[in-house]
Design an enzyme around this catalytic site. Structure first.
Site, PDB file in Angstrom:
ATOM      1  N   ASN A   8       0.825  -1.211   0.000  1.00 34.16           N
ATOM      2  CA  ASN A   8       0.000   0.000   0.000  1.00 34.16           C
ATOM      3  C   ASN A   8       0.858   1.260   0.000  1.00 34.16           C
ATOM      4  O   ASN A   8       0.332   2.364   0.124  1.00 34.16           O
ATOM      5  CB  ASN A   8      -0.910   0.007   1.240  1.00 34.16           C
ATOM      6  CG  ASN A   8      -2.018  -1.025   1.121  1.00 34.16           C
ATOM      7  OD1 ASN A   8      -2.724  -1.073   0.125  1.00 34.16           O
ATOM      8  ND2 ASN A   8      -2.151  -1.878   2.133  1.00 34.16           N
ATOM      9  N   ASP A  71       9.152  -6.101   2.492  1.00 38.75           N
ATOM     10  CA  ASP A  71       9.172  -5.528   3.832  1.00 38.75           C
ATOM     11  C   ASP A  71      10.560  -4.942   4.027  1.00 38.75           C
ATOM     12  O   ASP A  71      11.568  -5.606   3.767  1.00 38.75           O
ATOM     13  CB  ASP A  71       8.851  -6.547   4.924  1.00 38.75           C
ATOM     14  CG  ASP A  71       8.448  -5.830   6.205  1.00 38.75           C
ATOM     15  OD1 ASP A  71       7.387  -5.171   6.210  1.00 38.75           O
ATOM     16  OD2 ASP A  71       9.216  -5.878   7.199  1.00 38.75           O
TER      17      ASP A  71
END
Ligand code: ITT
Length: 199
Positions: A8, A71
Site C-alpha cells: 500500500n 518488507d
C-alpha cells in the site's frame, strides 16, 4: 505470470515497477486491482513480514498467479538495529515520515559521526500458487546525517548518506537510487532465483 504487488506504499510500488516492470510484464498494484487489504505486520524479521504480506494478498486475489511483497526498513547500529521492522511506525501508529525522521534524529543526537553507521534492508517475497515462496533480502550501507538533505525518495532517504555517490538517497534521481538501493539488490536476487529455476 499474472503478478500483484502486495504493497500500500505508493513510493515503494513505484520503485518496484521501475526496477522490474520490464521483467514482469503482467503486473498490477493492489490499487489497480481494487483490493483493499491491510496485512498485520507482526513478524520479528523483514522476511517474516514480507512472506505474510505476499501469502495473504495472493490468497485474497484469486485472479493472480503470484504476489510480490517487500518488507523494508532502516537498521541503525547505535540503536541496536532500531527502527528495523518498526521503521514505518517508529514515531507511533499513524505518524508520517517527517515524525519518524524527527524521532530518529533525537534518538541519535548524542551519537558521534563514526558510530552513525546504518543500512537499509529490503526483503522481497514472491508467493506463487502451489509452490514454496521465494525469499530474498538486499541491503544498502550508509551513515545517518544530523539534518535532512534532498527532496526525492521517501521515508528515511533524506537522512541516509550514501558515501559512494556523495549524496543522500533523497538527493539521488529515481534512476540513481534504483541502481544502488537495497530494493534494487533484493529484486536483482529475486530475478536470479527465477532464472536459476529455469536451468
Ligand atoms: P507496505 O507494507 O504496504 O508495503 P509500508 O510503508 O507499511 O508499506 P513497511 O512496513 O515495509 O512498508 O515499512 C517500510 C518503512 O521503512 C517505510 O515506511 C520507510 O519508513 C522505511 N523505508 C523502506 N524503504 C525505504 C527507502 O527506500 N527509503 C527510505 N525509507 C525506506
Amino acid at each position: 505470470m499474472k503478478l500483484i504487488i502486495a504493497s500500500n506504499n505508493a513510493h515503494k510500488v513505484r520503485e518496484i515497477e521501475q526496477i522490474v516492470g520490464d521483467y514482469f510484464t503482467e503486473m498490477k498494484t493492489l490499487r489497480e486491482a481494487g483490493l483493499e487489504i491491510d496485512v498485520v505486520e507482526d513478524g520479528t524479521t523483514f522476511e517474516e513480514n514480507a512472506r505474510k504480506k505476499a501469502v495473504e494478498v495472493l490468497a485474497a486475489a484469486p485472479e493472480f498467479d503470484a504476489a510480490l511483497a517487500d518488507d523494508s526498513g532502516l537498521i541503525v547500529d547505535a540503536l541496536n538495529g532500531a527502527p528495523g521492522v518498526y521503521s514505518a511506525r517508529y514515531a507511533g501508529e499513524g505518524h508520517d515520515d517527517a515524525a519518524n525522521n524527527k524521532k530518529l534524529l533525537e534518538d541519535m543526537d548524542n551519537v558521534p559521526e563514526v558510530l552513525r553507521t546504518c543500512r537499509f534492508a529490503s526483503s522481497i517475497v514472491l508467493a506463487r500458487r502451489g509452490m514454496e515462496p521465494i525469499t530474498v533480502i538486499g541491503y544498502a550501507e550508509g551513515t545517518l546525517l544530523r539534518e535532512p538533505r534532498g527532496e526525492n525518495g521517501f521515508g528515511y532517504d533524506p537522512l541516509f548518506w550514501y558515501a559512494p555517490l556523495n549524496k543522500t538517497f533523497a538527493e539521488l534521481t529515481a534512476d540513481e537510487k534504483n541502481s544502488v538501493s537495497h530494493r534494487s539488490r533484493s529484486l536483482a536476487l529475486l530475478k536470479e532465483a527465477l532464472e536459476a529455476e529455469k536451468q
